[in-house]
Design an enzyme around this catalytic site. Sequence first.
Site, PDB file in Angstrom:
ATOM      1  CD  GLN A 135       4.016 -25.455  14.552  1.00  0.00           C
ATOM      2  OE1 GLN A 135       5.128 -25.743  14.073  1.00  0.00           O
ATOM      3  NE2 GLN A 135       2.879 -25.751  14.582  1.00  0.00           N
ATOM      4  CB  VAL A 151      -1.021   0.073   1.422  1.00  0.00           C
ATOM      5  CG1 VAL A 151      -2.050   0.986   1.415  1.00  0.00           C
ATOM      6  CG2 VAL A 151      -1.973  -0.500   1.278  1.00  0.00           C
ATOM      7  NE  ARG A 191       6.222 -36.913  31.851  1.00  0.00           N
ATOM      8  CZ  ARG A 191       4.906 -35.941  32.928  1.00  0.00           C
ATOM      9  NH1 ARG A 191       5.277 -34.852  32.316  1.00  0.00           N
ATOM     10  NH2 ARG A 191       4.779 -36.741  33.308  1.00  0.00           N
ATOM     11  NE  ARG A 215      -7.284 -24.747   2.493  1.00  0.00           N
ATOM     12  CZ  ARG A 215      -5.587 -24.377   2.578  1.00  0.00           C
ATOM     13  NH1 ARG A 215      -5.026 -24.205   1.187  1.00  0.00           N
ATOM     14  NH2 ARG A 215      -4.870 -25.096   3.749  1.00  0.00           N
ATOM     15  CB  ILE A 219       4.557 -21.596   8.744  1.00  0.00           C
ATOM     16  CG1 ILE A 219       2.921 -22.265   8.236  1.00  0.00           C
ATOM     17  CG2 ILE A 219       3.346 -19.356   8.800  1.00  0.00           C
ATOM     18  CD1 ILE A 219       2.466 -22.983   9.368  1.00  0.00           C
ATOM     19  CG  ASP A 220       3.902 -26.176   5.418  1.00  0.00           C
ATOM     20  OD1 ASP A 220       3.171 -25.298   6.149  1.00  0.00           O
ATOM     21  OD2 ASP A 220       2.752 -26.622   4.726  1.00  0.00           O
ATOM     22  NE  ARG A 245      16.116 -29.395  25.047  1.00  0.00           N
ATOM     23  CZ  ARG A 245      16.348 -30.448  24.132  1.00  0.00           C
ATOM     24  NH1 ARG A 245      16.606 -32.014  25.238  1.00  0.00           N
ATOM     25  NH2 ARG A 245      16.749 -31.412  23.025  1.00  0.00           N
ATOM     26  N   GLY A 281      18.709 -28.862  19.922  1.00  0.00           N
ATOM     27  CA  GLY A 281      19.076 -29.351  20.057  1.00  0.00           C
ATOM     28  C   GLY A 281      18.518 -30.955  20.434  1.00  0.00           C
TER      29      GLY A 281
HETATM   30  O1  F6P Z   1       0.460 -24.190   4.524  1.00  0.00           O
HETATM   31  C1  F6P Z   1       0.188 -24.098   5.452  1.00  0.00           C
HETATM   32  C2  F6P Z   1      -0.467 -25.062   6.674  1.00  0.00           C
HETATM   33  O2  F6P Z   1       0.292 -23.810   8.066  1.00  0.00           O
HETATM   34  C3  F6P Z   1       0.426 -26.006   6.905  1.00  0.00           C
HETATM   35  O3  F6P Z   1       1.136 -26.164   7.636  1.00  0.00           O
HETATM   36  C4  F6P Z   1      -0.396 -26.600   7.277  1.00  0.00           C
HETATM   37  O4  F6P Z   1      -1.308 -28.179   6.457  1.00  0.00           O
HETATM   38  C5  F6P Z   1      -2.349 -25.774   6.702  1.00  0.00           C
HETATM   39  O5  F6P Z   1      -1.878 -24.891   6.193  1.00  0.00           O
HETATM   40  C6  F6P Z   1      -3.812 -26.462   7.614  1.00  0.00           C
HETATM   41  O6  F6P Z   1      -4.285 -25.720   6.918  1.00  0.00           O
HETATM   42  P1  F6P Z   1      -5.770 -25.371   7.527  1.00  0.00           P
HETATM   43  O7  F6P Z   1      -5.671 -24.023   9.031  1.00  0.00           O
HETATM   44  O8  F6P Z   1      -6.328 -24.559   6.518  1.00  0.00           O
HETATM   45  O9  F6P Z   1      -5.907 -26.581   8.285  1.00  0.00           O
END
Ligand code: F6P
Length: 317
Positions: A250, A22, A161, A70, A125-126, A153, A184
């Site tokens: 994550q 933007v 464990r 999606r 993130i992948d 940890r 680690g």
């Molecule tokens: O592709 C990113 C991701 O976070 C993957 O790590 C995970 O499998 C997927 O999206 C989960 O997607 P959703 O939140 O649509 O279930």
Amino acid sequence: MKKIGIVTRDCAGINAAIRAVVRTAYFYDIEVVGILKGYEGLINNKIVPLSRHSVSGIINQGGTILKTTRSMKFFTEEGQKEAVKTMQNNGIEGLIVIGGNGSLRGAHELATKHNIPVVGVPATIDNDINGVESAIGADTAINVALDAVDKIRDTALSLERIFVVEVMGRDCGYIALTVALAGGCEEVLLPEKEFNIKKICEEITEGNIKGKISWIIIVAEGRARASDIAKEINEITGLETREVVLGHIQRGGRATAFDRILAARYGNFAVELLKEGETDKCVTLSNNKLITIPLEDAIKPKDIEVEDYYRLIKVLT
Ligand code: F6P
């Protein structure tokens, strides 16, 4: 180019990328609109104006201010025709698509089948975009997962464990591999690599005899379920084994400095490319310099090299 639109998926750092797009667009006197809920909003005419002011204060917010979903319909001929009509009706001359594989595949289809100027910004993130070393969001996800592993940890050591920690990564073990090395951890199970549970259990048992009583095993969700692995280890070794699934924590949260800088650079570059008439390209870095690769290549499956890191994880255990 007078007016551009932004479509996004979600992960940390995407808001910083929206801000960069933007602010850069207004720097060049280009108007910007946001498409709500990803490609679905493009089909349903869900368009919002984005001013310089509308993106203030979002640089440190996770997720996407544009919301996302999606869209199955977008990948049909009818859906794409409606999306193109929305663009024409709103005077949107070019699109910046910020997201992962599915988003970039959609961008490639708009560019090639409908002649729409489109630039893709990798954000997932992948970190599984082919030809892209760093996608926005991956560094944040790794640091979030690492923080969790460090905490786990503490308990693993105190209670002696074994923990099996499941991290995200649908088809790609990048998060699992990097977190295992940085944390680690003793073992990592990846979609890219076969594993032998009996061998792992032998190592655990041998270690246990020598006095090594706590283990952390990272498993990528695309390889196995942490619950199944924990159950098997417990049954074979007889040692107390717990599972933790980190899940969507994550993907959200405040982006790291690395991801925000990436977002600023990718977002800025994407606008400049559209302005110069580029299309069907994905932005990335090579030796820390901004470059483009064809979207056609970016959406191909990515092979990540796992052996070097894996060897290091085992040597350092
Ligand atoms: O592709 C990113 C991701 O976070 C993957 O790590 C995970 O499998 C997927 O999206 C989960 O997607 P959703 O939140 O649509 O279930």
